[in-house]
Design an enzyme around this catalytic site. Structure first.
Site, PDB file in Angstrom:
ATOM      1  N   ALA A 115       0.925  -1.200   0.134  1.00 40.37           N
ATOM      2  CA  ALA A 115       0.051   0.064  -0.006  1.00 40.37           C
ATOM      3  C   ALA A 115       0.831   1.268   0.025  1.00 40.37           C
ATOM      4  O   ALA A 115       1.988   1.096   0.480  1.00 40.37           O
ATOM      5  CB  ALA A 115      -0.900   0.171   1.270  1.00 40.37           C
ATOM      6  N   THR A 116       0.187   2.264  -0.415  1.00 34.60           N
ATOM      7  CA  THR A 116       1.179   3.647  -0.700  1.00 34.60           C
ATOM      8  C   THR A 116       1.051   4.513   0.220  1.00 34.60           C
ATOM      9  O   THR A 116       1.223   4.647   1.240  1.00 34.60           O
ATOM     10  CB  THR A 116       1.419   3.616  -2.211  1.00 34.60           C
ATOM     11  OG1 THR A 116       0.035   3.802  -2.886  1.00 34.60           O
ATOM     12  CG2 THR A 116       2.274   2.623  -2.825  1.00 34.60           C
ATOM     13  N   THR A 117       0.254   5.662  -0.397  1.00 31.26           N
ATOM     14  CA  THR A 117       0.205   7.197   0.116  1.00 31.26           C
ATOM     15  C   THR A 117      -1.067   7.369   0.936  1.00 31.26           C
ATOM     16  O   THR A 117      -1.749   7.328   0.325  1.00 31.26           O
ATOM     17  CB  THR A 117       0.506   8.161  -0.891  1.00 31.26           C
ATOM     18  OG1 THR A 117       1.531   7.884  -2.093  1.00 31.26           O
ATOM     19  CG2 THR A 117       0.837   9.442  -0.280  1.00 31.26           C
TER      20      THR A 117
END
Length: 271
Positions: free
Chosen positions: A43-45
């Site tokens: 998962a990123t931002t």
């Protein structure tokens, strides 16, 4: 009949109870799974920002596996309890499992003690869970969540950030974690104002995620064809509230409309 372990008085920590009686159920107990290098979803931002009535948390919807988009609509923002939220960045599977354990931890404490944990207590419990994952983080399966809460005693929104060792720090205005966090924080430095309304703060967060997606391939921008937009949650004195898709889409559409004339986003307000 319940086993004796469930009837014996002990700690109000669910994690401590689990580590004493069934430690194999803890995420950190599956260290052996981390020894084989396999592609895993990340998962990123995530971004969060305070405003006079509380705090906003928003996250993009993309999960990546190396250079592949593993999922386009992953959920990265979760309610921790009635007055707090967790945004996940890092190894997606472990992050979701850690979030569920954290939710149980807060619920268990309230049932045992008859009162919710304080905001600082919640942040400390999450820090412990992150620290327990350190061995896996050292093998590349790191989880670095962002924690936001409405502190009912102080009547303010608060944001807590962590590193992989569980070290906890508080940010007073805004913060971002994940692969696109540098670009998101840069956008918020330009757009954030402590006197923004809730809607203006949500808009600033979506602008920040747009900028992150513009420069970071692992961060997903608004998907107009599939109508997939960032997940947004607001925590105020009334509790946790997730924006529905239509509300978020309306704000995102305005942001995209503005980018048609200014691709790099709005200028910083002139004071």
């Amino acid at each position: 009949m319940l086993p004796e372990a469930f009837l014996t008085p002990g700690s109000s920590s669910f994690t401590e109870f689990l580590s004493r009686h069934q430690p194999e159920l803890l995420p950190s107990a599956r260290l052996g799974d981390a020894t084989v290098a396999q592609p895993v979803a990340h998962a990123t931002t995530i971004v969060a920002a305070t405003f006079p009535g509380g705090v906003v948390m928003a996250g993009d919807r993309r999960a990546t596996m190396g250079n592949i988009i593993a999922q386009r609509d992953i959920q990265k923002v979760f309610p921790a309890d009635e007055f707090s939220a967790v945004g996940i960045a890092g190894t997606a599977g472990i992050a979701v499992e850690m979030t569920r354990l954290f939710q149980l931890e807060l619920e268990h404490y309230e049932k045992i003690e008859g009162t919710p944990l304080s905001t600082d207590g919640k942040a400390n419990r999450l820090a412990t869970l992150i620290r327990n994952n350190l061995a896996m983080a050292m093998q590349g399966l790191a989880v670095v969540p962002l924690f936001a809460a409405y502190d009912r005693e102080a009547s303010v929104g608060r944001i807590f950030v962590f590193d992989v060792t569980g070290n906890r720090n508080e940010e007073r205005s805004f913060h971002s974690v994940g692969s696109g966090s540098t670009f998101a924080r840069g956008a918020l430095k330009k757009l954030y104002n402590p006197d923004l309304s809730e809607t203006e703060t949500v808009t600033a967060c979506i602008q920040a995620l747009y900028d992150a997606a513009d420069d970071d391939s692992a961060t997903g921008g608004p998907d107009l064809t599939r109508r997939i937009f960032p997940m947004v949650a607001v925590i105020t004195a009334d509790g946790y509230r997730a924006y529905d898709d239509d509300t978020t889409a309306a704000i995102a559409d305005r942001v995209i409309g503005g980018r048609m004339t200014r691709p790099d986003g709005p200028s910083a307000p002139v004071e």
